[in-house]
Design a protein around this motif. Structure first.
Motif, PDB file in Angstrom:
ATOM      1  N   ARG A 233      -5.302   4.588 -13.600  1.00 26.38           N
ATOM      2  CA  ARG A 233      -5.917   4.402 -15.022  1.00 26.38           C
ATOM      3  C   ARG A 233      -5.007   4.188 -15.969  1.00 26.38           C
ATOM      4  NH1 ARG A 233      -7.883  10.055 -18.023  1.00 26.38           N
ATOM      5  NH2 ARG A 233      -8.484   9.067 -19.831  1.00 26.38           N
ATOM      6  N   ASP A 234      -5.195   3.268 -16.796  1.00 25.66           N
ATOM      7  CA  ASP A 234      -4.357   2.735 -17.874  1.00 25.66           C
ATOM      8  C   ASP A 234      -3.129   2.473 -17.614  1.00 25.66           C
ATOM      9  OD1 ASP A 234      -4.046   1.732 -20.495  1.00 25.66           O
ATOM     10  OD2 ASP A 234      -3.761   3.687 -21.224  1.00 25.66           O
ATOM     11  N   GLU A 235      -2.522   1.891 -16.290  1.00 26.64           N
ATOM     12  CA  GLU A 235      -1.113   2.036 -15.752  1.00 26.64           C
ATOM     13  C   GLU A 235      -0.613   0.895 -16.041  1.00 26.64           C
ATOM     14  OE1 GLU A 235       1.099   3.292 -11.745  1.00 26.64           O
ATOM     15  OE2 GLU A 235      -0.865   4.026 -12.072  1.00 26.64           O
ATOM     16  N   SER A 236       0.716   0.741 -16.525  1.00 27.02           N
ATOM     17  CA  SER A 236       1.458  -0.650 -16.697  1.00 27.02           C
ATOM     18  C   SER A 236       1.459  -1.280 -15.353  1.00 27.02           C
ATOM     19  CB  SER A 236       2.631  -0.227 -17.277  1.00 27.02           C
ATOM     20  OG  SER A 236       3.674   0.250 -16.333  1.00 27.02           O
ATOM     21  N   PHE A 237       1.536  -2.635 -15.359  1.00 25.19           N
ATOM     22  CA  PHE A 237       1.823  -3.371 -14.283  1.00 25.19           C
ATOM     23  C   PHE A 237       3.112  -3.027 -13.621  1.00 25.19           C
ATOM     24  CE2 PHE A 237       0.646  -8.051 -12.845  1.00 25.19           C
ATOM     25  CZ  PHE A 237       0.289  -7.555 -11.679  1.00 25.19           C
ATOM     26  N   ALA A 238       3.917  -2.617 -14.461  1.00 18.45           N
ATOM     27  CA  ALA A 238       5.384  -2.481 -13.784  1.00 18.45           C
ATOM     28  C   ALA A 238       5.050  -1.278 -13.068  1.00 18.45           C
ATOM     29  CB  ALA A 238       6.475  -2.167 -14.684  1.00 18.45           C
ATOM     30  N   ASP A 239       4.550  -0.208 -13.337  1.00 14.48           N
ATOM     31  CA  ASP A 239       4.520   0.976 -12.587  1.00 14.48           C
ATOM     32  C   ASP A 239       3.404   0.928 -11.548  1.00 14.48           C
ATOM     33  OD1 ASP A 239       6.130   2.431 -14.112  1.00 14.48           O
ATOM     34  OD2 ASP A 239       4.535   3.218 -15.606  1.00 14.48           O
ATOM     35  N   LEU A 240       2.604   0.179 -11.491  1.00  9.04           N
ATOM     36  CA  LEU A 240       1.263  -0.222 -10.585  1.00  9.04           C
ATOM     37  C   LEU A 240       2.329  -0.751  -9.506  1.00  9.04           C
ATOM     38  CD1 LEU A 240      -1.282   0.035  -9.429  1.00  9.04           C
ATOM     39  CD2 LEU A 240      -1.985  -1.853 -10.935  1.00  9.04           C
ATOM     40  N   ALA A 241       2.978  -1.923  -9.843  1.00  3.42           N
ATOM     41  CA  ALA A 241       3.559  -2.532  -8.806  1.00  3.42           C
ATOM     42  C   ALA A 241       4.497  -1.771  -7.855  1.00  3.42           C
ATOM     43  CB  ALA A 241       4.515  -3.669  -9.474  1.00  3.42           C
ATOM     44  N   ILE A 242       5.193  -0.483  -8.267  1.00  3.73           N
ATOM     45  CA  ILE A 242       6.074   0.177  -7.432  1.00  3.73           C
ATOM     46  C   ILE A 242       5.015   0.875  -6.590  1.00  3.73           C
ATOM     47  CG2 ILE A 242       7.358   2.179  -7.688  1.00  3.73           C
ATOM     48  CD1 ILE A 242       8.432   1.362 -10.199  1.00  3.73           C
ATOM     49  N   ARG A 243       4.020   1.356  -7.195  1.00  2.00           N
ATOM     50  CA  ARG A 243       2.809   1.788  -6.194  1.00  2.00           C
ATOM     51  C   ARG A 243       2.509   1.156  -5.019  1.00  2.00           C
ATOM     52  NH1 ARG A 243      -1.525   5.130  -9.531  1.00  2.00           N
ATOM     53  NH2 ARG A 243      -2.001   5.862  -7.344  1.00  2.00           N
ATOM     54  N   MET A 244       2.008  -0.095  -5.429  1.00  2.00           N
ATOM     55  CA  MET A 244       1.532  -1.257  -4.530  1.00  2.00           C
ATOM     56  C   MET A 244       2.498  -1.546  -3.665  1.00  2.00           C
ATOM     57  SD  MET A 244      -0.765  -3.567  -7.164  1.00  2.00           S
ATOM     58  CE  MET A 244      -1.275  -4.655  -6.039  1.00  2.00           C
ATOM     59  N   GLU A 245       3.823  -1.546  -3.932  1.00  2.00           N
ATOM     60  CA  GLU A 245       4.986  -1.905  -2.993  1.00  2.00           C
ATOM     61  C   GLU A 245       4.835  -0.912  -1.955  1.00  2.00           C
ATOM     62  OE1 GLU A 245       8.270  -4.187  -5.471  1.00  2.00           O
ATOM     63  OE2 GLU A 245       8.417  -2.118  -5.386  1.00  2.00           O
ATOM     64  N   ARG A 246       4.734   0.415  -2.248  1.00  2.00           N
ATOM     65  CA  ARG A 246       4.509   1.431  -1.108  1.00  2.00           C
ATOM     66  C   ARG A 246       3.230   1.454  -0.506  1.00  2.00           C
ATOM     67  NH1 ARG A 246       6.584   5.593  -5.829  1.00  2.00           N
ATOM     68  NH2 ARG A 246       8.833   5.105  -5.730  1.00  2.00           N
ATOM     69  N   TRP A 247       2.313   1.076  -1.149  1.00  2.00           N
ATOM     70  CA  TRP A 247       1.053   0.927  -0.473  1.00  2.00           C
ATOM     71  C   TRP A 247       0.851  -0.193   0.714  1.00  2.00           C
ATOM     72  CZ3 TRP A 247      -2.702   4.690  -0.946  1.00  2.00           C
ATOM     73  CH2 TRP A 247      -3.867   4.561  -0.514  1.00  2.00           C
ATOM     74  N   TYR A 248       1.359  -1.320   0.071  1.00  2.00           N
ATOM     75  CA  TYR A 248       1.065  -2.576   1.130  1.00  2.00           C
ATOM     76  C   TYR A 248       2.507  -2.832   1.720  1.00  2.00           C
ATOM     77  CZ  TYR A 248      -3.370  -2.965  -1.463  1.00  2.00           C
ATOM     78  OH  TYR A 248      -4.405  -2.847  -1.999  1.00  2.00           O
ATOM     79  N   GLY A 249       3.490  -2.347   1.507  1.00  2.00           N
ATOM     80  CA  GLY A 249       4.789  -2.578   2.153  1.00  2.00           C
ATOM     81  C   GLY A 249       5.243  -4.125   1.726  1.00  2.00           C
ATOM     82  N   VAL A 250       5.231  -4.441   0.482  1.00  2.00           N
ATOM     83  CA  VAL A 250       5.514  -5.825  -0.208  1.00  2.00           C
ATOM     84  C   VAL A 250       6.544  -5.400  -1.028  1.00  2.00           C
ATOM     85  CG1 VAL A 250       3.135  -6.746   0.536  1.00  2.00           C
ATOM     86  CG2 VAL A 250       3.802  -5.728  -1.664  1.00  2.00           C
ATOM     87  N   ASN A 251       7.189  -6.542  -1.611  1.00  2.00           N
ATOM     88  CA  ASN A 251       7.981  -6.526  -2.727  1.00  2.00           C
ATOM     89  C   ASN A 251       7.722  -7.249  -3.737  1.00  2.00           C
ATOM     90  OD1 ASN A 251      10.463  -6.221  -4.109  1.00  2.00           O
ATOM     91  ND2 ASN A 251      11.924  -7.502  -3.161  1.00  2.00           N
TER      92      ASN A 251
END
Length: 365
Positions: A300-318
């Motif tokens: 919710r209203d999250e910066s792309f930088a913070d969301l990217a960190i969560r997506m890295e753990r979620w999808y196993g990507v860099n």
């Protein structure tokens, strides 16, 4: 009775986690000590109060004490009815109880934790380690029946069996705890930035070493938190509250926008903010902070930088940004079964960016 013991009993009483013997002990101390009755009334007022946008630092506590003193000696102004004076007085008392609820609570800290996270009162037989990788979750049931769900890239250190006066574990990463009730043996979680003593049952802890902040979110019951470099501070959370601990700069809450923003004073080291947990919509039962346990990535209203960190753990990507300005983009949404490319395509609907996938790396430009 020491103040640290009184606060523990009061917290258990307000969260309905108190045993009959503890209830009798609390009633005896309230009957014999007027100052403790005043503290309990203040804490009870705070517990029932719905405004959860509280912030704290050493200066704010001094201001609260000054405000209390002023309320004691100042007559109410003409625009305040006589009945409101007591309400204001007790709300300030409640704020003081939460900001620094046990002014000399260092006793609790030294009894349970010493420097370097060494255990003082626990004598476990052997220690176990449970680790999870990216895109992996795992459940652990401890010897006392406590259930812990680990999020990706997390590590839990725990004893095979608990044999001391306390039940203590160590967490790096994120986990959801459903703690078995045992009033005689407190449950304590140690993380890099804070120590959490369980007065209730269900809560989430997020403390990744590389993240700029750590969080603990209470779902039900009550928890008590001390910070490593501020052990005399004791923060008690009630249900639906979240504590955010950040190093190096102070964060505060904009009440209406429900966002965090930096303050001007960053000299105090580790600071914290107490706010409510986040729902994507008011009528939605899904809670952002614990959505991962339901295999949902909610933001919710999250910066792309913070969301990217969560997506890295979620999808196993860099994920790598070639343009730092894009890190400031803000997004709201929910992912459940989407692939990483489907997720990025959905984000592109609201913001203009491109991406390129190369092996396990994703370049944002």
């Amino acid at each position: 009775m020491g103040n640290d013991k009184f606060i523990e009993l009061a917290g258990k009483k307000l969260s309905n986690e108190i045993s009959s013997d503890e209830h009798d002990e609390l009633q005896r101390c309230l009957a014999n000590d007027a100052s403790l009755r005043e503290q309990y009334e203040a804490l009870s007022t705070y517990w029932k109060h719905n405004d959860t946008a509280y912030t704290d630092n050493a200066l704010s506590f001094q201001k609260i004490k000054s405000k209390i003193k002023a309320q004691e000696v100042t007559e109410p102004s003409t625009n305040i009815t006589p009945g409101k004076k007591g309400t204001i007085y007790y709300l300030w008392r409640a704020a003081a109880a939460v900001v620094l609820i046990a002014g000399c609570a260092y006793l609790f800290y030294t009894k349970t934790v010493v420097s370097g996270h060494e255990i003082a009162n626990t004598s476990p037989s052997t220690w176990q380690n449970k680790n999870t990788f990216v895109r992996e979750k795992s459940a652990v049931v401890l010897s006392d029946g406590t259930r812990i769900t680990l999020n990706s890239k997390s590590s839990l250190r725990y004893p095979t069996s608990f044999t001391g006066k306390t039940r203590e574990v160590y967490l790096s990463g994120e986990a959801f705890f459903d703690v078995h009730k045992d009033h005689e043996h407190p449950f304590i979680i140690h993380t890099e930035k804070m120590n959490i003593k369980v007065l209730g049952t269900a809560f989430n802890v997020k403390s990744y070493p590389d993240d700029p902040s750590s969080e603990t979110t209470l779902i039900r019951g009550a928890i008590e938190v001390t910070l490593d470099d501020r052990p005399s501070d004791r923060i008690i959370l009630k249900p639906s509250e979240k504590l955010i601990v950040k190093k190096g700069s102070f964060t505060t809450v904009r009440k209406k926008q429900d966002k965090l923003s930096p303050a001007t004073d960053s000299s105090a080291g580790t600071q914290y903010v107490l706010t409510s947990f986040t729902r994507l919509h008011q009528d939605d039962s899904a809670v952002l902070e614990t959505s991962w346990t339901q295999n949902k990535l909610i933001f919710r209203d999250e910066s792309f930088a913070d969301l990217a960190i969560r997506m890295e753990r979620w999808y196993g990507v860099n994920i790598k940004f070639k343009n730092d300005e894009m890190k400031k983009y803000r997004f709201t949404g929910t992912y459940e079964k989407e692939t990483v490319t489907q997720a990025l395509d959905a984000l592109r609907i609201t913001e203009d960016f491109h991406y390129k996938v190369k092996n396990s790396a994703i370049y944002i430009y």
